[in-house]
Enzyme design. Structure first.
Site, PDB file in Angstrom:
ATOM      1  N   GLY A 128      39.595  50.410  36.471  1.00  0.00           N
ATOM      2  CA  GLY A 128      38.324  50.506  35.767  1.00  0.00           C
ATOM      3  C   GLY A 128      37.553  51.676  36.370  1.00  0.00           C
ATOM      4  N   GLN A 172      45.481  44.442  30.167  1.00  0.00           N
ATOM      5  CA  GLN A 172      44.201  44.148  30.841  1.00  0.00           C
ATOM      6  C   GLN A 172      43.326  43.199  30.023  1.00  0.00           C
ATOM      7  OE1 GLN A 172      45.573  47.212  30.604  1.00  0.00           O
ATOM      8  NE2 GLN A 172      44.889  48.570  32.225  1.00  0.00           N
ATOM      9  N   ASP A 203      36.361  55.905  30.232  1.00  0.00           N
ATOM     10  CA  ASP A 203      36.729  56.447  31.544  1.00  0.00           C
ATOM     11  C   ASP A 203      36.166  57.842  31.755  1.00  0.00           C
ATOM     12  OD1 ASP A 203      38.926  54.433  30.670  1.00  0.00           O
ATOM     13  OD2 ASP A 203      38.923  54.530  32.864  1.00  0.00           O
ATOM     14  N   ASN A 243      39.093  56.545  26.502  1.00  0.00           N
ATOM     15  CA  ASN A 243      39.204  55.158  26.991  1.00  0.00           C
ATOM     16  C   ASN A 243      40.665  54.722  26.877  1.00  0.00           C
ATOM     17  OD1 ASN A 243      37.904  52.778  28.037  1.00  0.00           O
ATOM     18  ND2 ASN A 243      38.256  51.822  26.059  1.00  0.00           N
TER      19      ASN A 243
HETATM   20  O1  MRU Z   1      43.694  51.769  33.369  1.00  0.00           O
HETATM   21  P1  MRU Z   1      42.447  50.996  33.655  1.00  0.00           P
HETATM   22  O2  MRU Z   1      42.640  49.522  33.667  1.00  0.00           O
HETATM   23  O3  MRU Z   1      41.743  51.497  34.879  1.00  0.00           O
HETATM   24  O4  MRU Z   1      41.534  51.327  32.406  1.00  0.00           O
HETATM   25  C1  MRU Z   1      40.239  50.813  32.308  1.00  0.00           C
HETATM   26  C2  MRU Z   1      39.582  51.169  31.033  1.00  0.00           C
HETATM   27  O5  MRU Z   1      40.127  51.860  30.201  1.00  0.00           O
HETATM   28  C3  MRU Z   1      38.188  50.709  30.852  1.00  0.00           C
HETATM   29  O6  MRU Z   1      37.924  50.468  29.506  1.00  0.00           O
HETATM   30  C4  MRU Z   1      37.288  51.822  31.356  1.00  0.00           C
HETATM   31  O7  MRU Z   1      37.528  52.089  32.709  1.00  0.00           O
HETATM   32  C5  MRU Z   1      35.868  51.576  31.170  1.00  0.00           C
HETATM   33  S1  MRU Z   1      35.382  50.273  32.170  1.00  0.00           S
HETATM   34  C6  MRU Z   1      34.110  50.005  32.749  1.00  0.00           C
END
Ligand code: MRU
Length: 358
Positions: free
Chosen positions: A54, A201, A242, A252
């Site tokens: 995240g 996730q 992200d 994202n």
């Molecule tokens: O690969 P991850 O699990 O780190 O991806 C997370 C996401 O894509 C979330 O939607 C993103 O970080 C925004 S979260 C607050």
């Protein structure tokens, strides 16, 4: 937020032991395991292998990683090297470089014996700011949910993708913060939780968060959203990001773009929640210029779950000799984003509005 009725955050500094602690998110929802981060190697592993994940959370972890490094050696050149190493662990979420930059720019003029204490102070502040900002995002976003509820007087159906709940931040989350605040204000909500292959996730993390907060939710596989939208079963989509470019393009988790297209075609508002630390003011065209992480193909070819003895097991789901590619993120062009929900309010996904957030 709550886990088994107890408040928990994803990362914290324990003063009496001088240790940084995290939840190992690879084991959720099957096991809640708290681990310590003691070395820079452990910090890099935690981010790369997604014990923490995240965008906001990896930024906070990186800041504590710098503290851990400074206890070993507070020399500025050494810390610069560590910062580069941590920054290379995951390329897409801008919060990582943002947090490392926050640390490095504030220690340049310090004496070596002052550096470590200062980095700890900065990391603690980044952590606290993340909590405060996500709570504000929740309050602003809750107003949108409240308006929909006032019109329909039935539970508000919200679709979310990936996990942008408290596990992706320190507490509250981004996309889920409005849901948590609405729930605390007794506004009835129901969340459609996208599975979010390959790492799931949605199923493993978002569903677990919602169940622990007693929020009604339904798990759906990744291609269901469009169908639900055509049948008026979704009132609003809220995702995280992200890295959002200064033109409003939103990067994202892979699959976000397709949900935004379906929402656009069905006139369903598509909101993106993010702290300002997730905006990259230096990138003008998100689709062209945001670096997209490619991860291990095993995340596509294999899947994990509990076996008949309740033991976590990874199994292969593709034919021998398959070639799998694993793009972790995609970019949704700004024209498909209704608005961005930030700690400074709800703004248009365009250059002018985003520049005003600097
Ligand atoms: O690969 P991850 O699990 O780190 O991806 C997370 C996401 O894509 C979330 O939607 C993103 O970080 C925004 S979260 C607050």
């Amino acid at each position: 937020m709550l886990v088994n009725d107890k408040h928990l955050t994803t990362i914290w500094y324990e003063k009496k032991t001088d240790k940084v602690k995290i939840i190992d998110q690879r084991l959720i929802p099957f096991e809640l395991k708290i681990i310590e981060l003691n070395t820079v190697d452990e910090v890099c592993f935690a981010i790369k292998e997604m014990q923490v994940r995240g965008a906001p959370l990896i930024g906070v972890t990186a800041a504590y990683g710098m503290y851990i490094a400074s206890k070993e050696n507070a020399n500025l050149d050494f810390l610069q090297e560590v910062s580069k190493r941590i920054n290379a662990t995951r390329p897409t979420a801008v919060n990582l470089s943002w947090a490392l930059n926050e640390v490095m720019t504030k220690i340049t003029d310090l004496k070596e014996d002052q550096t470590s204490a200062k980095i700890l102070e900065i990391a603690n502040q980044i952590r606290q700011d993340d909590i405060d900002n996500c709570k504000k995002i929740g309050e602003y976003g809750c107003e949108l949910i409240k308006k929909i509820y006032a019109l329909k007087n039935k539970p508000v159906n919200i679709l979310t993708h990936c996990n942008a709940g408290w596990l992706a931040t320190v507490d509250w989350g981004t996309a889920l913060a409005p849901v948590f605040v609405a729930n605390k204000n007794n506004i009835p909500v129901h969340v459609w939780v996208d599975e979010t292959r390959p790492r799931n996730q949605g199923f493993s993390l978002t569903a677990w968060e919602l169940i622990n907060e007693n929020i009604p939710n339904s798990l759906i596989v990744d291609n269901v959203g469009g169908h639900l939208m055509q049948h008026n079963k979704i009132d609003i989509c809220i995702t995280g990001t992200d890295r959002t470019a200064s033109n409003g393009d939103v990067c994202n988790k892979i699959g976000t773009y397709l949900k935004a297209l379906a929402a656009y075609d069905n006139n369903i508002p598509f909101y993106v929640s993010a702290p300002i630390s997730s905006i990259d003011f230096n990138i003008e065209n998100g689709v062209m210029d945001i670096p997209i992480e490619e991860r291990d193909s095993e995340e596509v070819s294999h899947i994990s779950g509990l076996d008949e003895n309740n033991k976590l097991k990874k199994i292969k789901i593709v034919p021998e000799g398959s070639s799998c590619t694993n793009f972790a993120f995609d970019v949704t062009p700004a024209k498909y984003i209704t608005k961005l929900i930030t700690e400074k309010g709800i703004v248009d996904a365009n250059y002018q509005s985003i520049s005003s957030l600097k």
